[in-house]
Design a protein around this motif. Sequence first.
Motif, PDB file in Angstrom:
ATOM      1  N   THR A  67       0.856  -1.189   0.000  1.00 11.50           N
ATOM      2  CA  THR A  67       0.000   0.000   0.000  1.00 11.50           C
ATOM      3  C   THR A  67       0.897   1.247   0.000  1.00 11.50           C
ATOM      4  N   PHE A  68       0.637   2.175  -0.948  1.00  7.67           N
ATOM      5  CA  PHE A  68       1.410   3.406  -1.057  1.00  7.67           C
ATOM      6  C   PHE A  68       0.436   4.581  -1.101  1.00  7.67           C
ATOM      7  N   SER A  69       0.714   5.560  -0.246  1.00  5.10           N
ATOM      8  CA  SER A  69      -0.179   6.716  -0.152  1.00  5.10           C
ATOM      9  C   SER A  69       0.525   7.978  -0.624  1.00  5.10           C
ATOM     10  N   LEU A  70      -0.162   9.139  -0.481  1.00  3.70           N
ATOM     11  CA  LEU A  70       0.358  10.454  -0.836  1.00  3.70           C
ATOM     12  C   LEU A  70       0.651  10.593  -2.317  1.00  3.70           C
ATOM     13  N   LEU A  71      -0.151   9.882  -3.146  1.00  2.00           N
ATOM     14  CA  LEU A  71      -0.018  10.036  -4.597  1.00  2.00           C
ATOM     15  C   LEU A  71      -0.866  11.212  -5.055  1.00  2.00           C
ATOM     16  N   ALA A  72      -0.527  11.708  -6.216  1.00  2.78           N
ATOM     17  CA  ALA A  72      -1.257  12.869  -6.745  1.00  2.78           C
ATOM     18  C   ALA A  72      -2.702  12.505  -7.003  1.00  2.78           C
TER      19      ALA A  72
END
Length: 972
Positions: A67-72
């Motif tokens: 899980t990866f957050s802080l995407l545009a």
Amino acid sequence: MNSIPVSLFGRMFATKAMLAFDHHILTIRQGNSTTQISWSELEAPPSFAYGLFGQTISFVTAQQNYTFSLLAYGVHRKFQAEFERCWLNANVAKLDTFLNKITKLVKQRYLRQSYVSRIQRLAQQEHDRWLPWIKNSPAFVLVDKKINVLEQYANWDAALTQYLQQKYVTKQLNLHHAFFDSVEANPLTLSQRQACVIDDDNNLLLAGAGTGKTSVMIGRAGFLVQSQQASYSDILLLAYGRKAADEMDQRIQNKLATDKIKAATFHSVGLAIISQVEHAKPSMSVFAEDEQAKEKWVQQCFEAMIENSAEYRRLVLDYFSKYYYVEKNEFDFKTLGDYYSYLNDNDIRSLKGDKVKSFGELYIANWLFYHGIDYHYEAPYKIAVKTIERSQYKPDFYLPEYDIYIEYYGIDEAGNTAPYIDKAQYHGAIDWKNTTHASNNTHCIALTYGQHKQGKLLSELEQALLSANIQTQILPVESLLESLKETGRITVLAALFSQLLSLYKAAYLTDADEVDVIKRSLDAKQTTQALALLKPIISNYNAYLQQRGEIDFEDMISKAISYVESGQFVSPWRYIMVDEFQDISHARARLVKALRDSRKGCSVFAVGDDWQAIYRFSGADIKLTTEFTKHFGFTSQAQLDVTFRFNNKIGEVASAFISKNPAQLNKTITSLAQVAQPAISILRRGNKAPTTLNHYHSELPELANGAIDDVLNAICGTVCKPTSVYFLARFWFQLPTNADIKAMQVKYPLLNIQSQTFHAAKGKEADHVVIIGLQKGKHGFPCEKVTPAIIDALLPEQEDFAFAEERRLFYVALTRAKQRAYIIADMANSSCFVSELIAEHDIELDEFTSDVEQLHIADINCMRCDTGVLKKQTGRFGPFYGCSLFPRCEHKENPCQQCQSPMTRSRYTGFKLCVNQSCNHMQPICDKCGAEMVLRQSAKGSFWGCKNYQGNDPLSCKNGKDNKAIQWPELV
């Protein structure tokens, strides 16, 4: 490579991971490390979600969740469709492979239940990877048809299974049509062909009598090889015995033109398994093949233990005196005749040979015998006390040395009698006996059933004798044992132990199992006592085999099971086919299951007919067939429903007869041969002289009374070419001898005659069968002799339905006939099965003439015991009708004075009526003493006087009635 931009907050955190992708991989850069994941590793395309500080992307591999957050914001609009295309391109080949494997599987092989469950599991996994996202994706148009198929597989139901299975079967039947047409002399039927092709993990084929099960066994083996699903070495064909295996081998060689498929017996398979694991062929004991040698060894061992062990000797003597027979409570029977029948059928008699009338009397007689006290059983009382109402008094026992009588009364502690005994009348008889002994100053010891029930009978007897100053002492052991040997009881018990030895070993009992055996036995005390005698013999037997380095058949099966279940032997067979499955025991079924489970993809094909399950006595359990799925797992069940043997009229009677047992499997058997008239005839005849000279050697009733000749003449009258005839009976000694058959062959040259027992005839057929030996009693049919309790407990559980196995045995006998079955029976002592056929089925009753008493058996039941039938006999004073349960029941009736036919008391109260309707002679019965009345003349005219009138004799009955005063009933 495309990078996935981060949001403003994402740029503020330089340590966060950076994502990039191309058509082949997805790259994760975090600090100085880089991770690359191929699209095919992902369980599904990445998914997006909105967060407080930007969008979140998630994806899963088999090893990890990411899980990866802080995407545009908005990256999903830019990349999601491309992600899905990349994932689809990387995974569509896997989907194609999966779907193609299923397509190939259902086309090339029968869809087994194990395949279905595996496909469902894999399809669900694949379904979860593709759905539901794919249906909302622009890429759906690229795989829409494939996804529809995948959804169908993921939602698999029974209808789909049946559709694919039937599609496969139809295809194979078309491809191998020529083979099924030619493998046997006649083309296989559709149901036979389908049975050859169907191949689930477990298969049960119910093959009725004459439906061609052997043709299916051969056809199936041939089909598996021809369709390239199996090589010869993949097939294990198991037959019940060596003879059956040899016959199967010959059929295979003739029909399949190969000797590479060999039918095996369970024992030969067990031997092969042991030989492979132990790298040496085990030595077989002579006892495995020679039952007589085994019985002889057991008897020698038994006698040696009796001679060498005082404790064992005591147990033996206790067993013979108290536990040799299975005791049944006389209060549990419906009629006195039923109780007497039980005593007769099981040949219950004292050690001295007396046919006693109760178990209480049995134990008294044996106790007196063991203590060397001479007694006379039912000897006439020494003083004449005969009256009109009573014959001469016969006390149960008389001890001549001590001038003491013993009476055993069938009353319990409360003075109650068995329900079929008139209590008031019985107590009146007791009072009369007490008065008789008191008035004549004779000593009588009175004992009761109540004392026996409380376990005090013999101690009360001993105390009564001590009170009369009679000292008792048990006979010397040598004398008792010599007596037991002379009467043959030692030999009989040794033979029983020989049989028990095999059953006990085959049962593989633990201590807990042994407790269960005792609990469920018919007589727990007898079983406990028998086990105490048996177990030392088993220990000696096993030690004897071990010393010689030998095994027997039970060892062979048990060791083979152990080696397979432990993995020391892995089955080389992928197809196990078991013939005559209804005859299988739990040990053999366990071996089959172990072989199946040791080889992945192995299937079991069992062929049998629960309607022909007739080997419980050897350990076969019908429930292994009727509850096949419970023991083996999911099963495809098929049925051969067309018989090529017997015609429809035999089939209708036989099927209705056998179907009464609700625990059996329902089947409908259609006959290829159709006839309009009944094809089962019954010839009813008693013991009368034949009309022609008897040239036969044996003394069979059916030969002596001319019935067999009448049947053979009837058969000869319908044939003009050689015809086969089987004589069938329950036991060998009830059949004509070889000399008799030779005499018949000379007399009836067109008939090819053989004799078979019901068991031996199974699997065989003849144009006509003649069934004999259908009487009641010890060697009757159905056999009513009680199996020893310990044997019954070691065998599979007895069925609740009365005479269930004997009923199946009669079905086997009836269905050996191709054209007609003849049944010969003396209705005065006939099997209940004969009465049932007459009362309930469409059979021929008028082909042969019958004596009048044979037609009116229901009218001439014994009035004293209610169960016996009056049979014609000849004594010192001419013919009479005596009870069939003589000597226990001594009731007699005089025949009709005009035609000598039997007379019945049951139709009109106070009168006896001749059952011969052409005679209809009627005679009044004396209402004082029960004797017939005789028409006499006096000076005043004719009158009816009692037959017991003897002038002024004290025993004379002087009852009389004027002829005109008799109110004769109107005959109907």
